[in-house]
Design a protein around this motif. Structure first.
Motif, PDB file in Angstrom:
ATOM      1  N   LEU A  51      -0.729   2.304  -6.232  1.00  0.00           N
ATOM      2  CA  LEU A  51      -2.023   1.722  -5.892  1.00  0.00           C
ATOM      3  C   LEU A  51      -3.179   2.428  -6.594  1.00  0.00           C
ATOM      4  O   LEU A  51      -3.320   3.643  -6.503  1.00  0.00           O
ATOM      5  N   GLU A  52      -3.994   1.652  -7.278  1.00  0.00           N
ATOM      6  CA  GLU A  52      -5.242   2.158  -7.864  1.00  0.00           C
ATOM      7  C   GLU A  52      -6.229   2.416  -6.728  1.00  0.00           C
ATOM      8  O   GLU A  52      -6.302   1.642  -5.768  1.00  0.00           O
ATOM      9  N   THR A  53      -6.986   3.490  -6.815  1.00  0.00           N
ATOM     10  CA  THR A  53      -7.900   3.813  -5.722  1.00  0.00           C
ATOM     11  C   THR A  53      -9.203   3.027  -5.787  1.00  0.00           C
ATOM     12  O   THR A  53      -9.836   2.813  -4.758  1.00  0.00           O
ATOM     13  N   ALA A  54      -9.616   2.597  -6.965  1.00  0.00           N
ATOM     14  CA  ALA A  54     -10.893   1.886  -7.104  1.00  0.00           C
ATOM     15  C   ALA A  54     -10.656   0.515  -7.734  1.00  0.00           C
ATOM     16  O   ALA A  54     -10.687   0.361  -8.946  1.00  0.00           O
ATOM     17  N   LEU A  55     -10.426  -0.468  -6.882  1.00  0.00           N
ATOM     18  CA  LEU A  55     -10.212  -1.834  -7.357  1.00  0.00           C
ATOM     19  C   LEU A  55     -11.505  -2.631  -7.239  1.00  0.00           C
ATOM     20  O   LEU A  55     -12.365  -2.306  -6.422  1.00  0.00           O
ATOM     21  N   PRO A  56     -11.645  -3.685  -8.035  1.00  0.00           N
ATOM     22  CA  PRO A  56     -12.878  -4.478  -7.996  1.00  0.00           C
ATOM     23  C   PRO A  56     -13.204  -5.073  -6.626  1.00  0.00           C
ATOM     24  O   PRO A  56     -14.363  -5.227  -6.273  1.00  0.00           O
ATOM     25  N   ASP A  57     -12.165  -5.377  -5.823  1.00  0.00           N
ATOM     26  CA  ASP A  57     -12.423  -6.010  -4.525  1.00  0.00           C
ATOM     27  C   ASP A  57     -12.229  -5.073  -3.341  1.00  0.00           C
ATOM     28  O   ASP A  57     -12.139  -5.529  -2.210  1.00  0.00           O
ATOM     29  N   GLY A  58     -12.182  -3.753  -3.581  1.00  0.00           N
ATOM     30  CA  GLY A  58     -12.098  -2.847  -2.450  1.00  0.00           C
ATOM     31  C   GLY A  58     -11.578  -1.468  -2.799  1.00  0.00           C
ATOM     32  O   GLY A  58     -11.224  -1.187  -3.938  1.00  0.00           O
ATOM     33  N   ASP A  59     -11.530  -0.642  -1.783  1.00  0.00           N
ATOM     34  CA  ASP A  59     -11.123   0.753  -1.906  1.00  0.00           C
ATOM     35  C   ASP A  59      -9.621   0.872  -1.638  1.00  0.00           C
ATOM     36  O   ASP A  59      -9.141   0.559  -0.547  1.00  0.00           O
ATOM     37  N   GLY A  60      -8.880   1.337  -2.646  1.00  0.00           N
ATOM     38  CA  GLY A  60      -7.442   1.484  -2.508  1.00  0.00           C
ATOM     39  C   GLY A  60      -7.044   2.461  -1.417  1.00  0.00           C
ATOM     40  O   GLY A  60      -6.034   2.265  -0.738  1.00  0.00           O
ATOM     41  N   LEU A  61      -7.824   3.516  -1.234  1.00  0.00           N
ATOM     42  CA  LEU A  61      -7.505   4.490  -0.182  1.00  0.00           C
ATOM     43  C   LEU A  61      -7.623   3.860   1.208  1.00  0.00           C
ATOM     44  O   LEU A  61      -6.798   4.113   2.085  1.00  0.00           O
ATOM     45  N   GLU A  62      -8.632   3.039   1.409  1.00  0.00           N
ATOM     46  CA  GLU A  62      -8.768   2.328   2.686  1.00  0.00           C
ATOM     47  C   GLU A  62      -7.625   1.329   2.867  1.00  0.00           C
ATOM     48  O   GLU A  62      -7.142   1.121   3.978  1.00  0.00           O
ATOM     49  N   PHE A  63      -7.208   0.731   1.765  1.00  0.00           N
ATOM     50  CA  PHE A  63      -6.125  -0.250   1.820  1.00  0.00           C
ATOM     51  C   PHE A  63      -4.809   0.408   2.251  1.00  0.00           C
ATOM     52  O   PHE A  63      -3.961  -0.242   2.861  1.00  0.00           O
ATOM     53  N   CYS A  64      -4.633   1.685   1.947  1.00  0.00           N
ATOM     54  CA  CYS A  64      -3.429   2.412   2.377  1.00  0.00           C
ATOM     55  C   CYS A  64      -3.239   2.306   3.881  1.00  0.00           C
ATOM     56  O   CYS A  64      -2.115   2.184   4.375  1.00  0.00           O
ATOM     57  N   LYS A  65      -4.325   2.359   4.619  1.00  0.00           N
ATOM     58  CA  LYS A  65      -4.244   2.241   6.073  1.00  0.00           C
ATOM     59  C   LYS A  65      -3.746   0.861   6.498  1.00  0.00           C
ATOM     60  O   LYS A  65      -3.056   0.718   7.503  1.00  0.00           O
ATOM     61  N   ASP A  66      -4.104  -0.158   5.715  1.00  0.00           N
ATOM     62  CA  ASP A  66      -3.692  -1.528   6.021  1.00  0.00           C
ATOM     63  C   ASP A  66      -2.224  -1.778   5.711  1.00  0.00           C
ATOM     64  O   ASP A  66      -1.592  -2.627   6.339  1.00  0.00           O
ATOM     65  N   ILE A  67      -1.692  -1.054   4.726  1.00  0.00           N
ATOM     66  CA  ILE A  67      -0.326  -1.323   4.275  1.00  0.00           C
ATOM     67  C   ILE A  67       0.673  -1.202   5.411  1.00  0.00           C
ATOM     68  O   ILE A  67       1.570  -2.033   5.541  1.00  0.00           O
ATOM     69  N   LYS A  68       0.531  -0.203   6.254  1.00  0.00           N
ATOM     70  CA  LYS A  68       1.518  -0.037   7.327  1.00  0.00           C
ATOM     71  C   LYS A  68       1.505  -1.200   8.313  1.00  0.00           C
ATOM     72  O   LYS A  68       2.508  -1.477   8.957  1.00  0.00           O
ATOM     73  N   HIS A  69       0.403  -1.921   8.404  1.00  0.00           N
ATOM     74  CA  HIS A  69       0.321  -3.077   9.289  1.00  0.00           C
ATOM     75  C   HIS A  69       0.806  -4.352   8.593  1.00  0.00           C
ATOM     76  O   HIS A  69       1.253  -5.280   9.253  1.00  0.00           O
ATOM     77  N   LEU A  70       0.704  -4.385   7.267  1.00  0.00           N
ATOM     78  CA  LEU A  70       1.069  -5.580   6.506  1.00  0.00           C
ATOM     79  C   LEU A  70       2.557  -5.624   6.180  1.00  0.00           C
ATOM     80  O   LEU A  70       3.127  -6.694   6.027  1.00  0.00           O
ATOM     81  N   SER A  71       3.175  -4.478   6.064  1.00  0.00           N
ATOM     82  CA  SER A  71       4.579  -4.410   5.672  1.00  0.00           C
ATOM     83  C   SER A  71       5.448  -4.156   6.899  1.00  0.00           C
ATOM     84  O   SER A  71       5.112  -3.350   7.754  1.00  0.00           O
ATOM     85  N   SER A  72       6.586  -4.853   6.934  1.00  0.00           N
ATOM     86  CA  SER A  72       7.512  -4.632   8.045  1.00  0.00           C
ATOM     87  C   SER A  72       8.340  -3.364   7.839  1.00  0.00           C
ATOM     88  O   SER A  72       8.964  -2.867   8.755  1.00  0.00           O
ATOM     89  N   ARG A  73       8.326  -2.832   6.618  1.00  0.00           N
ATOM     90  CA  ARG A  73       9.068  -1.614   6.306  1.00  0.00           C
ATOM     91  C   ARG A  73       8.104  -0.424   6.247  1.00  0.00           C
ATOM     92  O   ARG A  73       6.932  -0.577   5.981  1.00  0.00           O
ATOM     93  N   ARG A  74       8.639   0.739   6.450  1.00  0.00           N
ATOM     94  CA  ARG A  74       7.842   1.956   6.336  1.00  0.00           C
ATOM     95  C   ARG A  74       7.867   2.390   4.879  1.00  0.00           C
ATOM     96  O   ARG A  74       8.908   2.611   4.301  1.00  0.00           O
ATOM     97  N   LEU A  75       6.697   2.497   4.277  1.00  0.00           N
ATOM     98  CA  LEU A  75       6.590   2.901   2.861  1.00  0.00           C
ATOM     99  C   LEU A  75       6.258   4.351   2.757  1.00  0.00           C
ATOM    100  O   LEU A  75       5.613   4.915   3.578  1.00  0.00           O
TER     101      LEU A  75
END
Length: 75
Positions: A51-75
């Motif tokens: 994951l890139e940390t600075a994407l045009p549509d948002g902060d990749g670091l903040e998105f890391c928090k969302d990943i655990k809710h979006l994925s059924s697997r533990r990454l």
């Protein structure tokens, strides 16, 4: 076993480099935005996310928090 990897980065050259390096040893999926990545994480499971940390549509670091809710697997 081939790992399923989601690469979230706005740089097209990086995506091409990762494909060359992986040499078909892994199943690589690309997203160029967080919006696109959200949809892919809801649709499929991945073994790893790059994951890139600075994407045009948002902060990749903040998105890391969302990943655990979006994925059924533990990454």
């Amino acid at each position: 076993m081939r790992a399923k990897i989601l690469v979230i980065d706005s740089n097209i050259d990086l995506h091409q480099a990762i494909l060359l390096i992986s040499r078909n040893e892994h199943a690589i999926t690309h997203s160029y935005s967080l919006e696109e990545a959200r949809a892919k994480l809801l649709d499929d499971d991945y073994d790893m996310v790059i994951l890139e940390t600075a994407l045009p549509d948002g902060d990749g670091l903040e998105f890391c928090k969302d990943i655990k809710h979006l994925s059924s697997r533990r990454l």
